[in-house]
Scaffold this active site. Structure first.
Site, PDB file in Angstrom:
ATOM      1  N   HIS A  78       0.828  -1.213   0.000  1.00 13.19           N
ATOM      2  CA  HIS A  78       0.000   0.000   0.000  1.00 13.19           C
ATOM      3  C   HIS A  78       0.859   1.259   0.000  1.00 13.19           C
ATOM      4  O   HIS A  78       1.237   1.766   1.061  1.00 13.19           O
ATOM      5  CB  HIS A  78      -0.928  -0.021   1.231  1.00 13.19           C
ATOM      6  CG  HIS A  78      -1.911   1.102   1.277  1.00 13.19           C
ATOM      7  ND1 HIS A  78      -3.002   1.091   2.122  1.00 13.19           N
ATOM      8  CD2 HIS A  78      -2.006   2.263   0.587  1.00 13.19           C
ATOM      9  CE1 HIS A  78      -3.702   2.205   1.951  1.00 13.19           C
ATOM     10  NE2 HIS A  78      -3.103   2.937   1.034  1.00 13.19           N
ATOM     11  N   HIS A  80       1.458   5.182  -2.263  1.00 15.50           N
ATOM     12  CA  HIS A  80       0.972   6.137  -3.265  1.00 15.50           C
ATOM     13  C   HIS A  80       2.186   6.721  -3.979  1.00 15.50           C
ATOM     14  O   HIS A  80       2.986   7.417  -3.358  1.00 15.50           O
ATOM     15  CB  HIS A  80       0.152   7.240  -2.591  1.00 15.50           C
ATOM     16  CG  HIS A  80      -1.090   6.722  -1.928  1.00 15.50           C
ATOM     17  ND1 HIS A  80      -2.309   6.685  -2.566  1.00 15.50           N
ATOM     18  CD2 HIS A  80      -1.294   6.182  -0.707  1.00 15.50           C
ATOM     19  CE1 HIS A  80      -3.223   6.154  -1.756  1.00 15.50           C
ATOM     20  NE2 HIS A  80      -2.626   5.842  -0.615  1.00 15.50           N
ATOM     21  N   LEU A  81       2.312   6.400  -5.267  1.00 16.12           N
ATOM     22  CA  LEU A  81       3.460   6.914  -6.028  1.00 16.12           C
ATOM     23  C   LEU A  81       3.066   8.130  -6.864  1.00 16.12           C
ATOM     24  O   LEU A  81       3.911   8.713  -7.550  1.00 16.12           O
ATOM     25  CB  LEU A  81       4.056   5.804  -6.905  1.00 16.12           C
ATOM     26  CG  LEU A  81       4.596   4.582  -6.126  1.00 16.12           C
ATOM     27  CD1 LEU A  81       5.190   3.552  -7.087  1.00 16.12           C
ATOM     28  CD2 LEU A  81       5.633   4.998  -5.089  1.00 16.12           C
ATOM     29  N   ASN A 112      -5.402   6.044  -7.019  1.00 14.73           N
ATOM     30  CA  ASN A 112      -6.078   7.352  -6.874  1.00 14.73           C
ATOM     31  C   ASN A 112      -5.180   8.485  -7.375  1.00 14.73           C
ATOM     32  O   ASN A 112      -4.851   9.424  -6.664  1.00 14.73           O
ATOM     33  CB  ASN A 112      -6.526   7.596  -5.418  1.00 14.73           C
ATOM     34  CG  ASN A 112      -5.366   7.674  -4.438  1.00 14.73           C
ATOM     35  OD1 ASN A 112      -4.302   7.119  -4.678  1.00 14.73           O
ATOM     36  ND2 ASN A 112      -5.569   8.362  -3.335  1.00 14.73           N
ATOM     37  N   ASP A 170      -9.058   3.240  -2.906  1.00 10.45           N
ATOM     38  CA  ASP A 170      -8.368   3.850  -1.764  1.00 10.45           C
ATOM     39  C   ASP A 170      -8.295   5.371  -1.885  1.00 10.45           C
ATOM     40  O   ASP A 170      -8.081   5.927  -2.955  1.00 10.45           O
ATOM     41  CB  ASP A 170      -6.951   3.298  -1.598  1.00 10.45           C
ATOM     42  CG  ASP A 170      -6.291   3.864  -0.355  1.00 10.45           C
ATOM     43  OD1 ASP A 170      -6.972   3.931   0.681  1.00 10.45           O
ATOM     44  OD2 ASP A 170      -5.122   4.276  -0.420  1.00 10.45           O
ATOM     45  N   HIS A 197     -10.572   0.572   1.632  1.00 13.68           N
ATOM     46  CA  HIS A 197     -10.419   1.730   2.534  1.00 13.68           C
ATOM     47  C   HIS A 197     -11.779   1.883   3.206  1.00 13.68           C
ATOM     48  O   HIS A 197     -12.757   2.232   2.554  1.00 13.68           O
ATOM     49  CB  HIS A 197     -10.041   2.947   1.697  1.00 13.68           C
ATOM     50  CG  HIS A 197     -10.181   4.272   2.390  1.00 13.68           C
ATOM     51  ND1 HIS A 197      -9.138   5.163   2.506  1.00 13.68           N
ATOM     52  CD2 HIS A 197     -11.237   4.891   2.973  1.00 13.68           C
ATOM     53  CE1 HIS A 197      -9.542   6.254   3.139  1.00 13.68           C
ATOM     54  NE2 HIS A 197     -10.819   6.123   3.433  1.00 13.68           N
ATOM     55  N   ASP A 323       1.181   2.825   3.803  1.00 12.47           N
ATOM     56  CA  ASP A 323       0.286   3.846   3.237  1.00 12.47           C
ATOM     57  C   ASP A 323       1.077   5.129   2.971  1.00 12.47           C
ATOM     58  O   ASP A 323       0.612   6.242   3.243  1.00 12.47           O
ATOM     59  CB  ASP A 323      -0.918   4.116   4.153  1.00 12.47           C
ATOM     60  CG  ASP A 323      -2.000   4.950   3.455  1.00 12.47           C
ATOM     61  OD1 ASP A 323      -1.910   5.172   2.235  1.00 12.47           O
ATOM     62  OD2 ASP A 323      -2.938   5.389   4.156  1.00 12.47           O
TER      63      ASP A 323
HETATM   64 ZN   LIG Z   1      -6.993   4.872   2.480  1.00 14.95          ZN
HETATM   65 ZN   LIG Z   2      -3.724   4.910   0.952  1.00 13.17          ZN
END
Ligand SMILES: [Zn+2]
Ligand SMILES: [Zn+2]
Length: 449
Positions: A78, A80-81, A112, A170, A197, A323
């Site tokens: 998990h 975020h890139l 996302n 997410d 999520h 995350d």
């Molecule tokens: Zn989340």
């Molecule tokens: Zn996340």
């Protein structure tokens, strides 16, 4: 068509390295003893009694002195890139460089982005970019609903065939039970994992932190823990009813741990993750209104933190996931209530958990290593193993090294880390990811044969 490779990126010269007299720790192999580990052509060629292997031609040597710790490199399901569209926060290269610096040999990126990863052509384009730019192998989840709008399902079967490891909205919950039910029915047909999520938006509303004594004292709108736990319970029921495979993301509440335990007892195909910040910090850390302490779900109370730790220890919670959610400095340098939610975490996860949980005796080192590597199998990927003939995915750490998080800057493009400025012990010195030396600390000495 043949299905796409699940992980992509991390290309480079195959490593030829002799790790001399290291403490080799691999909970899955039942291994915790001093060893020489010879890596040749990117594979573990041999594990032998310490001090018995000599470096071959062209093989670099790292001397562990019987002290440096070699463990299977970590896997984060998990992160975020921020690619495509938000490269001012992070990109495929900087995000995976941060991961390698934290000891990770694989990560799964969230969809996302801007635009949202909700179509096969877009997924294909991002995977192509990852093949060129990612420092370590990356997998991708695609969106459950188009534009994360919670209404129309994406073409899940097509996305799975194009390499999506699963699906998530997410950043947002799938608020409608009917929509999630349909997604579970498709998931059963096309495979992959539905990563959830969990948040009931009618309960979380405009809250900016955990609802409790601290939010009351600060006069900030709170998010009650039942915003998460009621949705975990609902979706566990739905998953059981449809026999779907779900993964509960970033658990933050005691009630959620109970709901996952109950679901597992009933045989629901469910797994769960927890973040280092929810294991180590509470809403008390929000008192300063430091926006680096603002994330989603928010830092909860001490009893929640204890329940999360117990859940991780007893296996109710399967793995640690950071995350990692980078934001630019100017985005975070605003009043607390306006700041975006998210903290980075890849570069500090191991040291923060080692310092905060292992050193005081709250969690065994072997359990921590197992939980930091378990995420791969949850998404159908092989776990890194320290055994002969395996591809070399190894994190090398110095458990005595003391450092201050952020003192030499960050590999991530974002410096918004909730652990910044903290004194930590235990530092990743080198990371081999799928046979390639993906990270090497500035302090590490290597001797060429
Ligand atoms: Zn989340
Ligand atoms: Zn996340």
């Amino acid at each position: 068509m043949t299905p796409a490779e699940p992980l992509i990126g991390g290309a480079g010269d195959p490593a030829n390295i002799l790790l001399r007299d290291v403490r080799a720790l691999d909970p899955r192999e039942g291994l915790d003893t001093r060893r020489d580990i010879s890596v040749r052509g990117g594979r573990i060629a041999e594990l032998a009694e310490p001090g018995t292997l000599a470096a071959a031609d062209g093989q670099e040597t790292i001397d562990g002195g019987g002290r440096l710790l070699a463990m299977p490199a970590f896997f984060d399901p998990h992160v975020h890139l921020r690619t495509p569209g938000q490269e001012h926060k992070e990109d495929l290269e900087s995000g995976t460089r941060a991961a390698a610096a934290g000891g990770y040999a694989g990560v799964i990126a969230m969809p996302n982005t801007a635009p949202v990863l909700d179509s096969a052509p877009l997924l294909g384009a991002v995977r192509e970019a990852a093949a060129r730019q990612a420092r370590i192998p990356v997998g991708f989840l695609a969106a459950i609903t188009r534009g994360l709008e919670g209404e129309q399902l994406t073409e899940m079967a097509e996305l799975a065939a194009h390499g999506a490891l699963g699906f998530t909205d997410d950043g947002k919950p799938v608020a409608s039970a009917g929509t999630l039910r349909k997604a579970l029915q498709y998931q059963r047909l096309c495979g992959g994992v539905l990563a959830l999520h969990e948040e009931d938006p009618t309960l979380s509303r405009a809250g900016a932190m955990h609802e409790g004594a601290v939010s009351a004292a600060l006069g900030i709108a709170g998010i009650p823990t039942v915003a998460e736990s009621t949705m975990v319970a609902r979706d566990a029921m739905l998953a059981g009813y449809e026999d779907g495979r779900v993964h509960f993301m970033h658990l933050s509440a005691a009630g959620s741990v109970l709901a996952v335990a109950e679901a597992k007892r009933r045989g629901v195909r469910a797994s769960a993750e927890v973040s280092p910040h929810h294991l180590l910090l509470t809403d008390d850390d929000v008192r300063t209104l430091d926006t680096r302490m603002k994330m989603h779900p928010p830092l909860t109370g001490e009893s929640d933190r204890q329940a999360l730790l117990e859940g991780l220890r007893d296996g109710t919670i399967d793995c640690v996931a950071t995350d990692h959610a980078p934001h630019a400095r100017d985005e975070k340098e605003v009043p607390f209530e306006q700041a975006p939610m998210g903290t980075t975490g890849l570069e500090t996860a191991f040291a923060a958990l080692y310092t905060g949980l292992v050193m005081p005796g709250r969690l065994g080192l072997a359990v921590l290593v197992e939980r930091m590597t378990a995420g791969a199998a949850l998404f159908g990927l092989p776990a890194a193993r320290m055994a002969a003939q395996e591809p070399a995915s190894i994190a090398l750490a110095d458990l005595d090294a003391r450092w201050v998080a952020g003192e030499h800057g960050w590999e991530s493009r974002s410096e918004s880390c909730c652990f910044a400025g903290r004194a930590l012990q235990g530092r990743v010195l080198a990371t081999l990811a799928a046979g390639v030396l993906a990270h090497r600390d500035r302090t590490l000495e290597m001797v060429e044969a």
